[in-house]
Write a protein that holds these residues in place. Sequence first.
Motif, PDB file in Angstrom:
ATOM      1  N   VAL A 124     -49.710 -14.974   7.492  1.00 15.79           N
ATOM      2  CA  VAL A 124     -48.385 -14.888   6.878  1.00 15.79           C
ATOM      3  C   VAL A 124     -48.813 -15.026   5.373  1.00 15.79           C
ATOM      4  O   VAL A 124     -49.619 -15.942   4.767  1.00 15.79           O
ATOM      5  CB  VAL A 124     -47.648 -16.000   6.918  1.00 15.79           C
ATOM      6  CG1 VAL A 124     -46.307 -16.092   6.116  1.00 15.79           C
ATOM      7  CG2 VAL A 124     -46.969 -16.024   8.371  1.00 15.79           C
ATOM      8  N   SER A 264     -40.917 -14.683  -0.244  1.00 18.90           N
ATOM      9  CA  SER A 264     -41.295 -14.173   1.224  1.00 18.90           C
ATOM     10  C   SER A 264     -41.330 -15.520   1.904  1.00 18.90           C
ATOM     11  O   SER A 264     -41.098 -16.620   1.298  1.00 18.90           O
ATOM     12  CB  SER A 264     -42.453 -13.466   1.315  1.00 18.90           C
ATOM     13  OG  SER A 264     -43.469 -14.660   0.691  1.00 18.90           O
ATOM     14  N   VAL A 265     -41.539 -15.231   3.147  1.00 14.51           N
ATOM     15  CA  VAL A 265     -41.201 -16.534   4.138  1.00 14.51           C
ATOM     16  C   VAL A 265     -42.419 -17.609   3.810  1.00 14.51           C
ATOM     17  O   VAL A 265     -42.164 -18.782   3.739  1.00 14.51           O
ATOM     18  CB  VAL A 265     -41.425 -16.060   5.670  1.00 14.51           C
ATOM     19  CG1 VAL A 265     -41.664 -17.244   6.631  1.00 14.51           C
ATOM     20  CG2 VAL A 265     -40.476 -15.254   6.086  1.00 14.51           C
ATOM     21  N   THR A 269     -41.964 -21.235   2.389  1.00 12.52           N
ATOM     22  CA  THR A 269     -42.935 -22.389   3.044  1.00 12.52           C
ATOM     23  C   THR A 269     -43.530 -23.057   2.101  1.00 12.52           C
ATOM     24  O   THR A 269     -43.355 -24.420   2.164  1.00 12.52           O
ATOM     25  CB  THR A 269     -43.516 -21.830   4.147  1.00 12.52           C
ATOM     26  OG1 THR A 269     -42.890 -20.583   5.040  1.00 12.52           O
ATOM     27  CG2 THR A 269     -44.233 -23.013   4.929  1.00 12.52           C
ATOM     28  N   TYR A 320     -42.086 -24.164   8.000  1.00 14.95           N
ATOM     29  CA  TYR A 320     -42.348 -22.688   8.209  1.00 14.95           C
ATOM     30  C   TYR A 320     -41.460 -22.214   9.108  1.00 14.95           C
ATOM     31  O   TYR A 320     -40.792 -20.934   8.893  1.00 14.95           O
ATOM     32  CB  TYR A 320     -43.788 -22.500   8.688  1.00 14.95           C
ATOM     33  CG  TYR A 320     -43.997 -21.197   9.307  1.00 14.95           C
ATOM     34  CD1 TYR A 320     -44.116 -19.928   8.394  1.00 14.95           C
ATOM     35  CD2 TYR A 320     -43.916 -20.920  10.564  1.00 14.95           C
ATOM     36  CE1 TYR A 320     -44.067 -18.586   8.869  1.00 14.95           C
ATOM     37  CE2 TYR A 320     -44.075 -19.563  11.277  1.00 14.95           C
ATOM     38  CZ  TYR A 320     -44.299 -18.609  10.346  1.00 14.95           C
ATOM     39  OH  TYR A 320     -44.266 -17.456  10.742  1.00 14.95           O
ATOM     40  N   TRP A 321     -40.982 -22.702  10.092  1.00 19.59           N
ATOM     41  CA  TRP A 321     -39.946 -22.443  10.954  1.00 19.59           C
ATOM     42  C   TRP A 321     -38.699 -22.421  10.469  1.00 19.59           C
ATOM     43  O   TRP A 321     -37.914 -21.201  10.473  1.00 19.59           O
ATOM     44  CB  TRP A 321     -39.870 -23.657  12.216  1.00 19.59           C
ATOM     45  CG  TRP A 321     -39.019 -23.200  13.375  1.00 19.59           C
ATOM     46  CD1 TRP A 321     -38.876 -22.274  14.404  1.00 19.59           C
ATOM     47  CD2 TRP A 321     -37.525 -23.637  13.465  1.00 19.59           C
ATOM     48  NE1 TRP A 321     -38.109 -22.197  15.163  1.00 19.59           N
ATOM     49  CE2 TRP A 321     -36.980 -23.047  14.466  1.00 19.59           C
ATOM     50  CE3 TRP A 321     -36.749 -24.641  12.547  1.00 19.59           C
ATOM     51  CZ2 TRP A 321     -35.610 -23.373  15.054  1.00 19.59           C
ATOM     52  CZ3 TRP A 321     -35.547 -24.893  13.211  1.00 19.59           C
ATOM     53  CH2 TRP A 321     -35.154 -24.284  14.370  1.00 19.59           C
ATOM     54  N   ASN A 324     -38.847 -19.325   8.136  1.00 23.48           N
ATOM     55  CA  ASN A 324     -38.918 -18.213   8.869  1.00 23.48           C
ATOM     56  C   ASN A 324     -37.423 -17.539   9.248  1.00 23.48           C
ATOM     57  O   ASN A 324     -36.852 -16.737   9.333  1.00 23.48           O
ATOM     58  CB  ASN A 324     -39.682 -18.231   9.969  1.00 23.48           C
ATOM     59  CG  ASN A 324     -40.408 -16.994  10.723  1.00 23.48           C
ATOM     60  OD1 ASN A 324     -40.194 -15.886  10.079  1.00 23.48           O
ATOM     61  ND2 ASN A 324     -40.915 -17.023  11.837  1.00 23.48           N
ATOM     62  N   ARG A 325     -36.749 -18.893   9.674  1.00 26.77           N
ATOM     63  CA  ARG A 325     -35.429 -18.526  10.123  1.00 26.77           C
ATOM     64  C   ARG A 325     -34.440 -17.914   9.035  1.00 26.77           C
ATOM     65  O   ARG A 325     -33.524 -16.984   9.254  1.00 26.77           O
ATOM     66  CB  ARG A 325     -34.740 -19.826  10.792  1.00 26.77           C
ATOM     67  CG  ARG A 325     -35.452 -20.052  11.963  1.00 26.77           C
ATOM     68  CD  ARG A 325     -35.070 -19.273  13.216  1.00 26.77           C
ATOM     69  NE  ARG A 325     -33.653 -19.065  13.529  1.00 26.77           N
ATOM     70  CZ  ARG A 325     -32.840 -20.134  14.527  1.00 26.77           C
ATOM     71  NH1 ARG A 325     -33.566 -20.706  15.137  1.00 26.77           N
ATOM     72  NH2 ARG A 325     -31.660 -19.930  14.717  1.00 26.77           N
ATOM     73  N   GLY A 328     -36.652 -14.924   6.806  1.00 26.17           N
ATOM     74  CA  GLY A 328     -37.267 -13.972   7.433  1.00 26.17           C
ATOM     75  C   GLY A 328     -36.355 -12.689   7.611  1.00 26.17           C
ATOM     76  O   GLY A 328     -35.213 -12.945   7.626  1.00 26.17           O
TER      77      GLY A 328
END
Lengths: 329, 102
Positions: A124, A264-265, A269, A320-321, A324-325, A328
């Motif tokens: 990533v 960005s993701v 993060t 991160y999760w 991403n949700r 993303g």
Amino acid sequence: MEAALNNLISPMILAFGLGVLAGIFRSDLEIPDSVAKGLSIYLMLAIGLKGGAGLAETPSVLEAVPGLIAALLLSFFMPFIAFALLKLMSGLKAVDRAAVAAHYGSVSVVTFATGAEFLRSLGVDSEGYVVAMLALMETPAIVTGLLLARWAAEEAAAGEKARGRLIEPDVLREVLLNGSIVLLVGGFLIGWATGPAGLEAVGPLFIDPFQGVLCLFLLDMGLLVARRFAGFQVLRPPLIAFGLIMPVIGAALGLATGLLLGLSVGGVTLVMVLAASASYIAVPAAMRMALPQADPSVYVSLSLGVTFPFNIIVGVPIYYWLANRLAGA
Amino acid sequence: MQTHPKKKVEVIVEIALAKRLQETIEALGAKGYSVIPNLRGKGKWGKRANTGVFGVFENVMIVVITGEETAHKILQAVRELTEGGIGIAYISDVEVMREERF
């Protein structure tokens, strides 16, 4: 979920665990001070170089400006939240609350590095200027912490104005020119000026072995955490709860900031990681000079013993999760 | 050999306060000092061992050889600087060969 498990069995986290075990079982293992300092110089210069080279690739430098402003604001205002939360949750003296609050507004370079490596292992990308945000977030929180301590002292003295400077010149020098800032900012500028070609030239030293060096550093961190256990007696349950709740609050603010900035993701993060992390090198040094009456075993034990392991083990994959949700595609 | 009586002051302080103390020692008229970093040991404030990257819990020893009057002023300065926190300071008698250097 799988990413979280992968994080748990990454060499870095396992090296940290090894250090903790060696410390708990009183192994004679130790990383000599000068080696540990050398490792941290390497890590900070490498992070700076990578971030700067990343910025050189973005079409417009102006793109970074809102992020940099956001970083300053986050660092300056997060200590107010920490200070208020500590008042609710703990019986700490005001000066200790102020010192702890400064740590939680500031950042941890190693937590950041662990987060960045986690992202790299997943392939990533993130914006290079997040490194500049890291450098900017180190210090404003220290000023806030000192302000909070002064206001509390004035309140205790029934409104009598405190005398003397808020920040003594030697503290100011320590805060603005401490080694980590010089290396992060200096490395960033070198990376920016020389671009990807420059980074490639020094890549065999500063990129390829990075993860291995981080392992060694985390091994040392594990040892330090375990050997500080004597100091952990000061950690009553409410304080431990604070050390776990505050990074979550920070991460939520980081998430909001990252989304507002349109990162960005990977960028979101890392901003979450920054806002969640607490300093244990730069801020303690400044607090010992500027607020010697605050108890160092409280703030070091909290940021190093509770928040740091929480962030690198569980925090990073969760952040991160979430990123991403929400960020993303 | 001809020797001259002087006072030796040894001070153990936290590294965070060492720079200030060094400046004070010079301002009080001592002509020099030595700093021994990274002390290890145990005392009222717990154990001091390898500090790794963060120097927060690092103690240093500052050694000064000087005249009696300055030596006592340094002790006083240590008391004011450490305010009941970490700090050990004491004076002992020493003999030096080159009096003008201290």
